[in-house]
Design an enzyme around this catalytic site. Sequence first.
Site, PDB file in Angstrom:
ATOM      1  N   SER A 165      -1.715   6.596  -5.468  1.00 51.71           N
ATOM      2  CA  SER A 165      -1.635   5.140  -5.608  1.00 51.71           C
ATOM      3  C   SER A 165      -2.907   4.452  -6.085  1.00 51.71           C
ATOM      4  O   SER A 165      -2.851   3.303  -6.519  1.00 51.71           O
ATOM      5  CB  SER A 165      -1.207   4.537  -4.263  1.00 51.71           C
ATOM      6  OG  SER A 165      -2.053   5.020  -3.220  1.00 51.71           O
ATOM      7  N   LYS A 216      -1.510  -2.018  -7.492  1.00 51.70           N
ATOM      8  CA  LYS A 216      -1.450  -3.419  -7.086  1.00 51.70           C
ATOM      9  C   LYS A 216      -1.337  -4.354  -8.300  1.00 51.70           C
ATOM     10  O   LYS A 216      -0.874  -5.479  -8.173  1.00 51.70           O
ATOM     11  CB  LYS A 216      -2.677  -3.798  -6.264  1.00 51.70           C
ATOM     12  CG  LYS A 216      -2.789  -3.126  -4.893  1.00 51.70           C
ATOM     13  CD  LYS A 216      -1.916  -3.775  -3.854  1.00 51.70           C
ATOM     14  CE  LYS A 216      -2.272  -3.464  -2.413  1.00 51.70           C
ATOM     15  NZ  LYS A 216      -2.661  -2.107  -2.081  1.00 51.70           N
TER      16      LYS A 216
HETATM   17  C1  LIG Z   1      -2.450  -1.283  -1.039  1.00 58.47           C
HETATM   18  C2  LIG Z   1      -2.511   0.175  -1.209  1.00 58.47           C
HETATM   19  C3  LIG Z   1      -1.610   1.050  -0.552  1.00 58.47           C
HETATM   20  C4  LIG Z   1      -0.575   0.555   0.439  1.00 58.47           C
HETATM   21  O1  LIG Z   1       0.331  -0.340  -0.148  1.00 58.47           O
HETATM   22  P1  LIG Z   1       1.227  -1.294   0.748  1.00 58.47           P
HETATM   23  O2  LIG Z   1       2.078  -2.041  -0.202  1.00 58.47           O
HETATM   24  O3  LIG Z   1       0.292  -2.213   1.511  1.00 58.47           O
HETATM   25  O4  LIG Z   1       1.992  -0.430   1.695  1.00 58.47           O
HETATM   26  C5  LIG Z   1      -1.698   2.403  -0.825  1.00 58.47           C
HETATM   27  N1  LIG Z   1      -2.631   2.902  -1.677  1.00 58.47           N
HETATM   28  C6  LIG Z   1      -3.506   2.107  -2.314  1.00 58.47           C
HETATM   29  C7  LIG Z   1      -4.503   2.727  -3.236  1.00 58.47           C
HETATM   30  C8  LIG Z   1      -3.484   0.719  -2.111  1.00 58.47           C
HETATM   31  O5  LIG Z   1      -4.360  -0.070  -2.750  1.00 58.47           O
END
Ligand SMILES: *Cc1c(COP(=O)(O)O)cnc(C)c1O
Length: 334
Positions: free
Chosen positions: A307, A55
């Site tokens: 992520s 993010k």
């Molecule tokens: C926000 C987030 C997602 C999903 O991302 P989007 O852009 O909302 O689809 C996936 N994994 C993590 C760790 C996140 O913080």
Amino acid sequence: MTDGFVTLADIDKARHALAGKVVRTPTVQSASLSKTIGTPVHLKLEHRQITGSFKLRGATNALSNLTGPEKQQGVVAASTGNHGRALAFAAHLEGVRAVICMSSLVPQNKVDEIRRLGADIRIIGKSQDDAQEEVARLVREDGFTMVPPFDNANVIAGQGTLGLEIVEDVPEVETVVVPVSGGGLASGVAAAIRAVRPSARIIGVSMDRGAAMRASLDAGKPVLVEEYESLADSLGGGIGLDNRLTFAMIRDLLDDVILLTEEEIAAGMAHAYAQEREIIEGAAAVGIGALLAGKASARGPIVAILSGRNVDMNQHRRIVCADATGERAIPCPA
Ligand SMILES: *Cc1c(COP(=O)(O)O)cnc(C)c1O
């Protein structure tokens, strides 16, 4: 932008804006997953990003696109999760005031963490809706700029820089597996990959408990879904009934969006810990979970995006130690 879509040019521009401000995270091959799946599987270790999730890319790019007067006034958001952390950190670095609005029900440790990252906290009411109303008021009356978590061209372009790095690290990539909630990450990554590696397939993964993007794709338009607790808490929430960008991008650029059970998500987290020595949160484990479940049957080389890593460590321990008989056989202290 063309037709409301974020393009490779937008993502290239974001890459310059992000240089030196975010970590260029590594992509590593997983020996154990490659063996299990029978084709090379690589992991993009984005959970090692500053603030613990991707993010930061979108938030940093959004800030770099503010005008001088907008920077002077400050930014605002209602997220107490990974977006709030990222925006707090990025704004602090740029010397921009960030206000994060939250309800009085948000746990103290989350409040403290976001304050520690440099944001001003505004505690308002008893629900996320109350917090969102305060955001709207600060925008309307005090000239703050709202930085949304996914449905914003600069945010999407920032997340898309991950896609460029994936193709650089694994030029022959044939399948990218990416978590999907609001779809900012997958939209950006898909825009980058489609442009530079058109033969590659892009598979989105959500949890089966309240997958707003999957339900919206099925309905042919953004719809509301009920929210449930999930190990993949960062994948919760809607896509917005007035969604402008990510719904259409996901619909047009992804090959599929598949759903995982809680048990499959847990298996992904446990695998990451036991086999890869990586601590990741539930949302970040859906790629590995989908591969292990045989739900993302795909041509290799495959790249799965990890992520984020912002997981409660007690919860993490319960999950990786859960099954002492089967595959999740980690010797954990009693
Ligand atoms: C926000 C987030 C997602 C999903 O991302 P989007 O852009 O909302 O689809 C996936 N994994 C993590 C760790 C996140 O913080």
